[in-house]
Scaffold this motif. Sequence first.
Motif, PDB file in Angstrom:
ATOM      1  N   HIS A  44       0.877  -1.179   0.000  1.00  0.00           N
ATOM      2  CA  HIS A  44       0.000   0.000   0.000  1.00  0.00           C
ATOM      3  C   HIS A  44       0.910   1.224   0.000  1.00  0.00           C
ATOM      4  O   HIS A  44       1.765   1.360   0.872  1.00  0.00           O
ATOM      5  CB  HIS A  44      -0.892   0.018   1.239  1.00  0.00           C
ATOM      6  N   MET A  45       0.718   2.111  -0.979  1.00  0.00           N
ATOM      7  CA  MET A  45       1.574   3.292  -1.067  1.00  0.00           C
ATOM      8  C   MET A  45       0.853   4.417  -1.794  1.00  0.00           C
ATOM      9  O   MET A  45      -0.167   4.201  -2.447  1.00  0.00           O
ATOM     10  CB  MET A  45       2.884   2.950  -1.765  1.00  0.00           C
ATOM     11  N   PHE A  46       1.414   5.612  -1.651  1.00  0.00           N
ATOM     12  CA  PHE A  46       0.856   6.741  -2.374  1.00  0.00           C
ATOM     13  C   PHE A  46       1.117   6.563  -3.860  1.00  0.00           C
ATOM     14  O   PHE A  46       2.125   5.991  -4.267  1.00  0.00           O
ATOM     15  CB  PHE A  46       1.476   8.060  -1.908  1.00  0.00           C
ATOM     16  N   GLU A  47       0.204   7.069  -4.676  1.00  0.00           N
ATOM     17  CA  GLU A  47       0.388   7.000  -6.118  1.00  0.00           C
ATOM     18  C   GLU A  47       1.533   7.907  -6.541  1.00  0.00           C
ATOM     19  O   GLU A  47       1.943   8.781  -5.794  1.00  0.00           O
ATOM     20  CB  GLU A  47      -0.907   7.368  -6.848  1.00  0.00           C
ATOM     21  N   GLY A  48       2.057   7.624  -7.732  1.00  0.00           N
ATOM     22  CA  GLY A  48       3.098   8.482  -8.277  1.00  0.00           C
ATOM     23  C   GLY A  48       4.349   7.748  -8.711  1.00  0.00           C
ATOM     24  O   GLY A  48       5.240   8.353  -9.295  1.00  0.00           O
ATOM     25  N   ARG A  49       4.449   6.448  -8.436  1.00  0.00           N
ATOM     26  CA  ARG A  49       5.609   5.684  -8.889  1.00  0.00           C
ATOM     27  C   ARG A  49       5.465   5.363 -10.360  1.00  0.00           C
ATOM     28  O   ARG A  49       4.370   5.189 -10.874  1.00  0.00           O
ATOM     29  CB  ARG A  49       5.736   4.370  -8.114  1.00  0.00           C
ATOM     30  N   GLU A  82      -2.514   1.702  -4.807  1.00  0.00           N
ATOM     31  CA  GLU A  82      -2.034   3.073  -4.749  1.00  0.00           C
ATOM     32  C   GLU A  82      -3.149   4.001  -4.290  1.00  0.00           C
ATOM     33  O   GLU A  82      -4.317   3.808  -4.623  1.00  0.00           O
ATOM     34  CB  GLU A  82      -1.543   3.518  -6.124  1.00  0.00           C
ATOM     35  N   TYR A  83      -2.763   5.014  -3.530  1.00  0.00           N
ATOM     36  CA  TYR A  83      -3.734   5.926  -2.946  1.00  0.00           C
ATOM     37  C   TYR A  83      -3.355   7.372  -3.251  1.00  0.00           C
ATOM     38  O   TYR A  83      -2.183   7.744  -3.141  1.00  0.00           O
ATOM     39  CB  TYR A  83      -3.792   5.738  -1.428  1.00  0.00           C
ATOM     40  N   ALA A  84      -4.342   8.151  -3.593  1.00  0.00           N
ATOM     41  CA  ALA A  84      -4.144   9.592  -3.721  1.00  0.00           C
ATOM     42  C   ALA A  84      -3.996  10.167  -2.307  1.00  0.00           C
ATOM     43  O   ALA A  84      -4.532   9.612  -1.342  1.00  0.00           O
ATOM     44  CB  ALA A  84      -5.337  10.227  -4.426  1.00  0.00           C
ATOM     45  N   LEU A  85      -3.262  11.268  -2.181  1.00  0.00           N
ATOM     46  CA  LEU A  85      -3.049  11.871  -0.864  1.00  0.00           C
ATOM     47  C   LEU A  85      -4.363  12.206  -0.159  1.00  0.00           C
ATOM     48  O   LEU A  85      -4.440  12.148   1.063  1.00  0.00           O
ATOM     49  CB  LEU A  85      -2.185  13.124  -0.988  1.00  0.00           C
ATOM     50  N   GLU A  86      -5.386  12.526  -0.932  1.00  0.00           N
ATOM     51  CA  GLU A  86      -6.669  12.875  -0.303  1.00  0.00           C
ATOM     52  C   GLU A  86      -7.452  11.645   0.155  1.00  0.00           C
ATOM     53  O   GLU A  86      -8.481  11.771   0.801  1.00  0.00           O
ATOM     54  CB  GLU A  86      -7.538  13.734  -1.231  1.00  0.00           C
ATOM     55  N   ASN A  87      -6.942  10.454  -0.149  1.00  0.00           N
ATOM     56  CA  ASN A  87      -7.631   9.223   0.247  1.00  0.00           C
ATOM     57  C   ASN A  87      -6.907   8.459   1.347  1.00  0.00           C
ATOM     58  O   ASN A  87      -7.191   7.284   1.567  1.00  0.00           O
ATOM     59  CB  ASN A  87      -7.812   8.307  -0.968  1.00  0.00           C
ATOM     60  N   ALA A  89      -5.330   8.978   5.441  1.00  0.00           N
ATOM     61  CA  ALA A  89      -5.171   9.846   6.607  1.00  0.00           C
ATOM     62  C   ALA A  89      -4.374   9.121   7.682  1.00  0.00           C
ATOM     63  O   ALA A  89      -4.385   7.904   7.776  1.00  0.00           O
ATOM     64  CB  ALA A  89      -6.538  10.244   7.165  1.00  0.00           C
ATOM     65  N   ARG A  90      -3.665   9.902   8.470  1.00  0.00           N
ATOM     66  CA  ARG A  90      -2.961   9.377   9.645  1.00  0.00           C
ATOM     67  C   ARG A  90      -3.203  10.346  10.782  1.00  0.00           C
ATOM     68  O   ARG A  90      -3.142  11.560  10.597  1.00  0.00           O
ATOM     69  CB  ARG A  90      -1.463   9.256   9.365  1.00  0.00           C
ATOM     70  N   ALA A  91      -3.532   9.799  11.923  1.00  0.00           N
ATOM     71  CA  ALA A  91      -3.798  10.604  13.117  1.00  0.00           C
ATOM     72  C   ALA A  91      -4.909  11.620  12.862  1.00  0.00           C
ATOM     73  O   ALA A  91      -4.882  12.739  13.369  1.00  0.00           O
ATOM     74  CB  ALA A  91      -2.524  11.288  13.607  1.00  0.00           C
ATOM     75  N   GLY A  92      -5.877  11.239  12.040  1.00  0.00           N
ATOM     76  CA  GLY A  92      -7.023  12.090  11.785  1.00  0.00           C
ATOM     77  C   GLY A  92      -6.792  13.224  10.804  1.00  0.00           C
ATOM     78  O   GLY A  92      -7.636  14.102  10.650  1.00  0.00           O
ATOM     79  N   VAL A  93      -5.646  13.222  10.119  1.00  0.00           N
ATOM     80  CA  VAL A  93      -5.325  14.290   9.172  1.00  0.00           C
ATOM     81  C   VAL A  93      -5.075  13.667   7.804  1.00  0.00           C
ATOM     82  O   VAL A  93      -4.242  12.767   7.670  1.00  0.00           O
ATOM     83  CB  VAL A  93      -4.070  15.083   9.619  1.00  0.00           C
ATOM     84  N   LEU A  94      -5.805  14.148   6.796  1.00  0.00           N
ATOM     85  CA  LEU A  94      -5.577  13.666   5.440  1.00  0.00           C
ATOM     86  C   LEU A  94      -4.155  13.978   5.011  1.00  0.00           C
ATOM     87  O   LEU A  94      -3.606  15.035   5.336  1.00  0.00           O
ATOM     88  CB  LEU A  94      -6.552  14.310   4.458  1.00  0.00           C
ATOM     89  N   SER A  95      -3.554  13.076   4.280  1.00  0.00           N
ATOM     90  CA  SER A  95      -2.175  13.259   3.821  1.00  0.00           C
ATOM     91  C   SER A  95      -2.019  14.516   2.974  1.00  0.00           C
ATOM     92  O   SER A  95      -0.974  15.163   3.012  1.00  0.00           O
ATOM     93  CB  SER A  95      -1.714  12.031   3.049  1.00  0.00           C
ATOM     94  N   VAL A  96      -3.032  14.862   2.215  1.00  0.00           N
ATOM     95  CA  VAL A  96      -2.986  16.059   1.390  1.00  0.00           C
ATOM     96  C   VAL A  96      -2.836  17.315   2.265  1.00  0.00           C
ATOM     97  O   VAL A  96      -2.312  18.334   1.811  1.00  0.00           O
ATOM     98  CB  VAL A  96      -4.217  16.141   0.448  1.00  0.00           C
ATOM     99  N   ASP A  97      -3.247  17.245   3.527  1.00  0.00           N
ATOM    100  CA  ASP A  97      -3.164  18.393   4.452  1.00  0.00           C
ATOM    101  C   ASP A  97      -1.933  18.342   5.356  1.00  0.00           C
ATOM    102  O   ASP A  97      -1.693  19.281   6.106  1.00  0.00           O
ATOM    103  CB  ASP A  97      -4.424  18.443   5.326  1.00  0.00           C
ATOM    104  N   ARG A  98      -1.159  17.287   5.290  1.00  0.00           N
ATOM    105  CA  ARG A  98       0.002  17.133   6.158  1.00  0.00           C
ATOM    106  C   ARG A  98       1.177  17.949   5.615  1.00  0.00           C
ATOM    107  O   ARG A  98       1.324  18.130   4.415  1.00  0.00           O
ATOM    108  CB  ARG A  98       0.393  15.671   6.289  1.00  0.00           C
ATOM    109  N   THR A  99       2.020  18.409   6.521  1.00  0.00           N
ATOM    110  CA  THR A  99       3.224  19.150   6.115  1.00  0.00           C
ATOM    111  C   THR A  99       4.501  18.325   6.333  1.00  0.00           C
ATOM    112  O   THR A  99       5.574  18.770   5.965  1.00  0.00           O
ATOM    113  CB  THR A  99       3.346  20.452   6.918  1.00  0.00           C
ATOM    114  N   ASP A 100       4.358  17.134   6.897  1.00  0.00           N
ATOM    115  CA  ASP A 100       5.537  16.322   7.231  1.00  0.00           C
ATOM    116  C   ASP A 100       5.799  15.191   6.244  1.00  0.00           C
ATOM    117  O   ASP A 100       6.608  14.316   6.504  1.00  0.00           O
ATOM    118  CB  ASP A 100       5.405  15.750   8.635  1.00  0.00           C
ATOM    119  N   ILE A 101       5.134  15.202   5.093  1.00  0.00           N
ATOM    120  CA  ILE A 101       5.404  14.165   4.104  1.00  0.00           C
ATOM    121  C   ILE A 101       5.868  14.772   2.799  1.00  0.00           C
ATOM    122  O   ILE A 101       5.740  15.930   2.563  1.00  0.00           O
ATOM    123  CB  ILE A 101       4.189  13.248   3.839  1.00  0.00           C
TER     124      ILE A 101
END
Length: 101
Positions: A44-49, A82-87, A89-101
């Motif tokens: 399971h990974m973010f799309e883009g490879r 593969e997952y889009a960043l908006e699909n 979440a970790r710790a209740g925050v969507l990946s698209v909204d995270r600043t640490d990735i």
Amino acid sequence: MLDPFNSEVKGLCGAKEKPAKVEEFGSDSSSSKGAISMPFIEIHMFEGRTLEQKRALTKAVTDAMVEHAGAKAEGLHVAISEYALENWARAGVLSVDRTDI
């Protein structure tokens, strides 16, 4: 060596990701090594490879399972989700909204 259930690795797009989950379905009793007849690896990974990255990844995972787990390459399955960043979440925050990735 990575612990496939507890270690985190840095993903190709910079995000930390858990290594592949390994599920084993049955064993090959005819083998002297007791090789697994149908391991199923889920990645399971973010799309883009790229396609080339996915080819290299599935080859490396297959080679590692043959070498370290006694699996037979011809019976090993790898599924990539593969997952889009908006699909994701970790710790209740969507990946698209995270600043640490």
